[in-house]
Design a protein around this motif. Structure first.
Motif, short mmCIF file in Angstrom:
data_model
loop_
_atom_site.label_atom_id
_atom_site.label_comp_id
_atom_site.label_asym_id
_atom_site.label_seq_id
_atom_site.Cartn_x
_atom_site.Cartn_y
_atom_site.Cartn_z
N ALA A 187 0.84 -1.20 0.00
CA ALA A 187 0.00 0.00 0.00
C ALA A 187 0.87 1.25 0.00
O ALA A 187 2.05 1.21 0.37
N ARG A 188 0.28 2.34 -0.39
CA ARG A 188 0.94 3.63 -0.30
C ARG A 188 0.93 4.10 1.16
O ARG A 188 -0.03 3.85 1.90
N LEU A 189 2.00 4.77 1.58
CA LEU A 189 2.06 5.35 2.91
C LEU A 189 1.84 6.86 2.80
O LEU A 189 2.60 7.56 2.13
N ARG A 190 0.79 7.34 3.45
CA ARG A 190 0.50 8.77 3.46
C ARG A 190 0.91 9.33 4.82
O ARG A 190 0.37 8.93 5.85
N VAL A 191 1.86 10.23 4.82
CA VAL A 191 2.41 10.79 6.06
C VAL A 191 1.76 12.15 6.30
O VAL A 191 1.93 13.08 5.50
N VAL A 192 1.03 12.26 7.39
CA VAL A 192 0.29 13.48 7.71
C VAL A 192 0.98 14.18 8.88
O VAL A 192 1.22 13.57 9.93
N HIS A 193 1.28 15.45 8.69
CA HIS A 193 1.92 16.23 9.75
C HIS A 193 1.22 17.57 9.85
O HIS A 193 1.10 18.31 8.87
N GLY A 194 0.73 17.90 11.04
CA GLY A 194 0.11 19.20 11.27
C GLY A 194 1.08 20.15 11.94
O GLY A 194 1.86 19.75 12.80
N TRP A 195 1.06 21.40 11.53
CA TRP A 195 1.96 22.38 12.14
C TRP A 195 1.26 23.73 12.20
O TRP A 195 0.25 23.96 11.54
N SER A 196 1.80 24.62 13.02
CA SER A 196 1.16 25.91 13.28
C SER A 196 1.85 27.03 12.51
O SER A 196 3.07 27.05 12.36
N LEU A 197 1.03 27.97 12.04
CA LEU A 197 1.58 29.15 11.39
C LEU A 197 2.21 30.09 12.42
O LEU A 197 1.88 30.03 13.61
N PRO A 198 3.10 30.96 11.99
CA PRO A 198 3.66 31.95 12.91
C PRO A 198 2.55 32.77 13.56
O PRO A 198 1.54 33.08 12.93
N PRO A 199 2.71 33.17 14.84
CA PRO A 199 1.64 33.85 15.57
C PRO A 199 1.15 35.14 14.92
O PRO A 199 -0.02 35.48 15.03
N TYR A 200 2.06 35.86 14.22
CA TYR A 200 1.64 37.15 13.69
C TYR A 200 0.54 37.03 12.64
O TYR A 200 -0.21 37.97 12.40
N LEU A 201 0.42 35.84 12.00
CA LEU A 201 -0.63 35.68 11.00
C LEU A 201 -2.01 35.66 11.63
O LEU A 201 -3.00 36.04 11.02
N ALA A 202 -2.07 35.19 12.87
CA ALA A 202 -3.36 35.13 13.55
C ALA A 202 -3.92 36.53 13.83
O ALA A 202 -5.11 36.70 14.04
N TYR A 203 -3.04 37.52 13.83
CA TYR A 203 -3.48 38.89 14.11
C TYR A 203 -3.60 39.73 12.84
O TYR A 203 -3.70 40.95 12.90
N GLY A 204 -3.55 39.06 11.69
CA GLY A 204 -3.76 39.75 10.44
C GLY A 204 -2.60 40.60 9.99
O GLY A 204 -2.77 41.48 9.14
N LEU A 205 -1.42 40.38 10.57
CA LEU A 205 -0.26 41.15 10.14
C LEU A 205 0.23 40.67 8.78
O LEU A 205 -0.03 39.53 8.39
N PRO A 206 0.91 41.50 8.04
CA PRO A 206 1.34 41.13 6.69
C PRO A 206 2.25 39.90 6.70
O PRO A 206 3.05 39.70 7.61
#
Length: 297
Positions: A187-206
């Protein structure tokens, strides 16, 4: 003692689905299958059953299970035992030689909530061996891709094996289990990895070029973790899915068309109890596919 694929059997629909999955896994691994029936006499129960009644019932459950499996898998080596202990205690003891231990879990419904059950959750949180939880109603064809007409089939290639990769705590036991499972299924192996964006994006900064660098660094780090495993398993096709946000949610989504989902659990030997972690917890309760929880230091 030699390794076995070990499964808890109590006659319930979920345990019957688990034992059939375990039989297929034993054939894939060329290992014997060991059936375990646990019972615990509770003196306060009414009416009070005696040891003879327990043993008679347990013997019947194991005998019927063995007969059913021999009809489906005539060449499979099957052993069984009754254990006069609570299910969690008995299964934890049996897991010492399990490769893996398999437990049934209640099927998914329209209700969100705790669908694994106390026994499965307790064993998954405490054992130091891989444990696979299988939903009630799981069928062989659910592990395979649909045929050319879109119908369920057990003769088509396997669906993907999905690995939840924690890059910062990547462990060989977890990754190796997933690659081995994919190789055994072709079978194919699908590797899933979740990660967080830099905090400044959450505040709408450029957004600045640093974000592009972060993405490239994340991708490179995952590739570096997987590189030796790709070399060890050259026949396994690997696809990487790096997704922003909650890893548990992404793995639950990926499980919809997977043959198996593999997640890790860090072993914590503390006096305040055991836990499985938020990602494994989410996957165990909400993933439709069988889930393998692999403990690691």
């Amino acid at each position: 003692m030699p390794r076995t694929v070990t499964v808890g059997v109590d006659g319930s629909p979920e345990s019957l689905a688990a034992m059939r999955w375990a039989a297929r896994e034993a054939e894939r691994r060329d290992l014997p299958l060991h059936l375990v029936h646990a019972w615990d006499w509770q003196p306060q129960a009414q009416p009070v059953p005696d040891d003879a009644a327990h043993r008679h019932w347990g013997g019947r459950v194991l005998r019927e299970a063995t007969e059913q499996l021999h009809a489906l898998h005539p060449d499979l080596r099957i052993t069984s035992e009754q254990v006069p202990q609570p299910p969690v205690t008995a299964l934890l003891s049996a897991s010492a030689n399990a490769d893996p231990l398999v437990i049934g879990s209640r099927g998914l419904s329209g209700l969100a909530g705790f669908l694994v059950g106390s026994v499965g959750l307790a064993v998954a949180a405490q054992t130091e061996r891989p444990v696979v939880l299988v939903r009630s109603g799981a069928r062989p064809e659910d592990e395979h891709q649909p045929d050319a007409d879109g119908r369920a089939s057990a003769a088509t290639p396997y669906r993907d094996v999905v690995l939840g990769l924690d890059r910062e705590h990547a462990d060989e036991a977890v990754i190796g289990f997933a690659f081995d499972a994919a190789a055994r299924r072709t079978a194919r192996l699908r590797v899933v990895h979740g990660w967080s964006l830099p905090p400044y994006l959450a505040y709408g900064l450029p957004v600045d070029p640093v974000l592009d660098v972060s993405v490239r660094e994340e991708t490179s780090a995952i590739e570096a973790v997987l590189a030796p495993w790709r070399a060890k398993y050259p026949g396994v096709e690997v696809v990487e899915q790096s997704a922003v946000g909650d890893a548990g949610g992404h793995l639950v989504d990926a499980a919809a068309d997977a043959s198996l989902v593999v997640v890790g659990r860090r072993v914590r030997r503390t006096p305040v109890g055991t836990r499985i972690g938020p990602v494994a917890h989410a996957v165990l309760h909400h993933a439709a596919a069988p889930v393998a929880v692999v403990p690691h230091e």
